[in-house]
Scaffold this active site. Structure first.
Site, PDB file in Angstrom:
ATOM      1  N   THR A  36      17.616  29.225  30.824  1.00  0.00           N
ATOM      2  CA  THR A  36      17.538  28.821  29.416  1.00  0.00           C
ATOM      3  C   THR A  36      18.822  28.122  28.980  1.00  0.00           C
ATOM      4  OG1 THR A  36      18.192  31.093  28.978  1.00  0.00           O
ATOM      5  CG2 THR A  36      15.886  30.535  28.574  1.00  0.00           C
ATOM      6  N   SER A 126      27.409  34.882  40.392  1.00  0.00           N
ATOM      7  CA  SER A 126      28.370  33.890  39.887  1.00  0.00           C
ATOM      8  C   SER A 126      29.735  33.943  40.545  1.00  0.00           C
ATOM      9  CB  SER A 126      28.569  34.056  38.378  1.00  0.00           C
ATOM     10  OG  SER A 126      27.480  33.594  37.717  1.00  0.00           O
ATOM     11  N   ASP A 172      27.425  30.999  33.179  1.00  0.00           N
ATOM     12  CA  ASP A 172      28.270  31.763  34.109  1.00  0.00           C
ATOM     13  C   ASP A 172      29.746  31.594  33.782  1.00  0.00           C
ATOM     14  OD1 ASP A 172      25.791  32.082  35.182  1.00  0.00           O
ATOM     15  OD2 ASP A 172      26.153  30.835  36.945  1.00  0.00           O
TER      16      ASP A 172
HETATM   17  C1  GLA Z   1      22.881  29.697  37.679  1.00  0.00           C
HETATM   18  C2  GLA Z   1      23.572  28.672  36.800  1.00  0.00           C
HETATM   19  C3  GLA Z   1      23.497  29.058  35.324  1.00  0.00           C
HETATM   20  C4  GLA Z   1      22.071  29.420  34.909  1.00  0.00           C
HETATM   21  C5  GLA Z   1      21.436  30.383  35.915  1.00  0.00           C
HETATM   22  C6  GLA Z   1      19.986  30.630  35.631  1.00  0.00           C
HETATM   23  O1  GLA Z   1      23.583  30.901  37.647  1.00  0.00           O
HETATM   24  O2  GLA Z   1      24.921  28.522  37.156  1.00  0.00           O
HETATM   25  O3  GLA Z   1      24.012  28.032  34.520  1.00  0.00           O
HETATM   26  O4  GLA Z   1      21.293  28.277  34.747  1.00  0.00           O
HETATM   27  O5  GLA Z   1      21.555  29.921  37.240  1.00  0.00           O
HETATM   28  O6  GLA Z   1      19.823  31.305  34.449  1.00  0.00           O
END
Ligand code: GLA
Length: 388
Positions: A36, A126, A172
């Site tokens: 999102t 992340s 993230d």
């Molecule tokens: C990865 C991306 C984020 C986000 C998520 C899904 O972690 O880095 O920016 O889009 O996927 O929610």
């Protein structure tokens, strides 16, 4: 848990000098609100108690030296000629941040860096954002830059978009920069505004790593983003006021969805319903309605699996096994998808049973191992303290 004394010693061994600074930037788990963020929508992540650490000491020249001790590799480049590295993909997270800072006009001095992390790589927690934010923050402190947390997050995101080639959103980097101890953040990714929401004591956030690894660049992440943009382009003909899927309601999709190609409609439906779920789930958590929160997690997973098509069989199994344990309110995949981790909300008194049951059953059903973390929410990026 990594400790500052060891990191200081490792730096001294590598560079024959002490670090001037050690910073830490946390990984994250997203409770709900997946894919999102780049649709200008809402997300609800937590900064976890696993982090990337960067030890740093300025140099007298314009050279940057990097020692990535976890993988036993090094990188070197000049501040005046920062380019993507083809041989060392990991180095692009660092080079990208430096490049973002330079392009934004900041004056930087050369530096020796040592990097280590206990955020599992490629697990959807992340690790990349933690690295980018930690590096950015180290440069910020050493060069006395005056960057707000949001600005640091945007620079770090720019590094990933431009140097790594993943068109990721802001979630993230934002949570790694601005996370709050004992809280999740409801982030409005359009306004770049966040509201901290206290996490419960009597229910725990439990992360299960499927041990299936993802690779965003090749995994269809950018393709999903392009499909969302296509949905906006097409819906705009009927709904000129919209500029992102954030502006589209479920009623809009009921009315105009048939004008979209079926796959694009599915992607849009995930995003539109997921935004609504985020807002409802925050309200549920605030009234300690864990049952409703868990239902929304389950619905989110179904939507990621069937409409966004970013789950994999091992993750679906892990989610099902988690939900089967008494005291688990809900479970879903977390992060970008195609492997990685699940997140579950589990009653505090059921956590031990949950860990045992899920680990055993997952091994029996898939032949894979899961690593399970009971997570506590930490603060965003900052100096690493000796007692950590
Ligand atoms: C990865 C991306 C984020 C986000 C998520 C899904 O972690 O880095 O920016 O889009 O996927 O929610």
């Amino acid at each position: 848990m990594l400790d500052v004394v060891t990191i200081r010693r490792q730096f001294s061994e590598h560079y024959a000098d002490h670090p001037r600074l050690i910073v830490r930037a946390p990984g994250r788990v997203n409770l709900i609100g997946e894919h999102t963020d780049y649709n200008d929508g809402f997300v609800f992540p937590v900064a976890i108690d696993r982090a990337t650490y960067v030890a740093a000491r300025p140099r007298d020249d314009r050279r940057v030296r990097v020692a990535a001790i976890d993988i036993g590799e090094v990188d070197e480049f000049e501040l005046d000629t920062v380019q993507r590295s083809e041989e060392r993909p990991w180095a692009n997270y660092i080079r990208g941040v430096v490049n973002s800072l330079l392009v934004a006009g900041h004056q930087l001095a050369g530096v020796n860096l040592l990097i280590t992390s206990d955020v599992p790589r490629g697990a959807g927690l992340s690790s990349s954002a933690a690295l980018e934010v930690a590096v950015g923050y180290a440069f910020q402190v050493l060069n006395k830059l005056n960057l707000l947390g949001e600005e640091l997050a945007l620079l770090a995101q720019g590094a990933e978009n431009n140097f790594v080639g993943v068109q990721c959103g802001i979630m993230d980097q934002f949570i790694s920069a601005l996370g709050r101890k004992d809280h999740a953040l409801l982030i409005d990714c359009r306004e770049l505004h966040a509201r901290p929401v206290p996490l419960p004591q009597d229910a725990k956030i439990v992360i299960c790593d499927s041990s299936v690894r993802h690779e965003h660049g090749t995994s269809g992440y950018n393709q999903r983003r392009a499909e969302c943009e296509e949905a906006v382009r097409m819906l705009k003909r009927q709904l000129p006021r919209i500029s992102a899927l954030r502006d589209v309601t479920i009623a809009d999709l009921d009315r105009f969805g048939s004008l979209l190609p079926p796959v694009v409609l599915k992607r849009a439906r995930h995003v539109v319903t997921e935004n609504a779920r985020v807002l409802e789930s925050v309200a549920a958590l605030e009234r300690s309605d864990y049952i409703r929160f868990g239902e929304l997690m389950n619905e989110s997973h179904r939507s990621m699996r069937d409409d966004y098509e970013i789950s994999v069989p091992a993750i679906d199994t892990l989610v099902e096994l988690a939900r089967g344990v008494a005291g688990c309110y809900g479970s879903r995949m977390t992060g970008g998808g195609f492997g990685g981790c699940t997140v579950s909300l589990v009653s505090a008194d059921a956590v031990a049973t949950f860990q045992q049951t899920v680990a055993q059953a997952y091994r029996a059903q898939t032949g894979l191992e899961t690593t399970i973390y009971v997570c506590s929410a930490s603060d965003g990026v900052g100096r690493a303290l000796p007692e950590e």
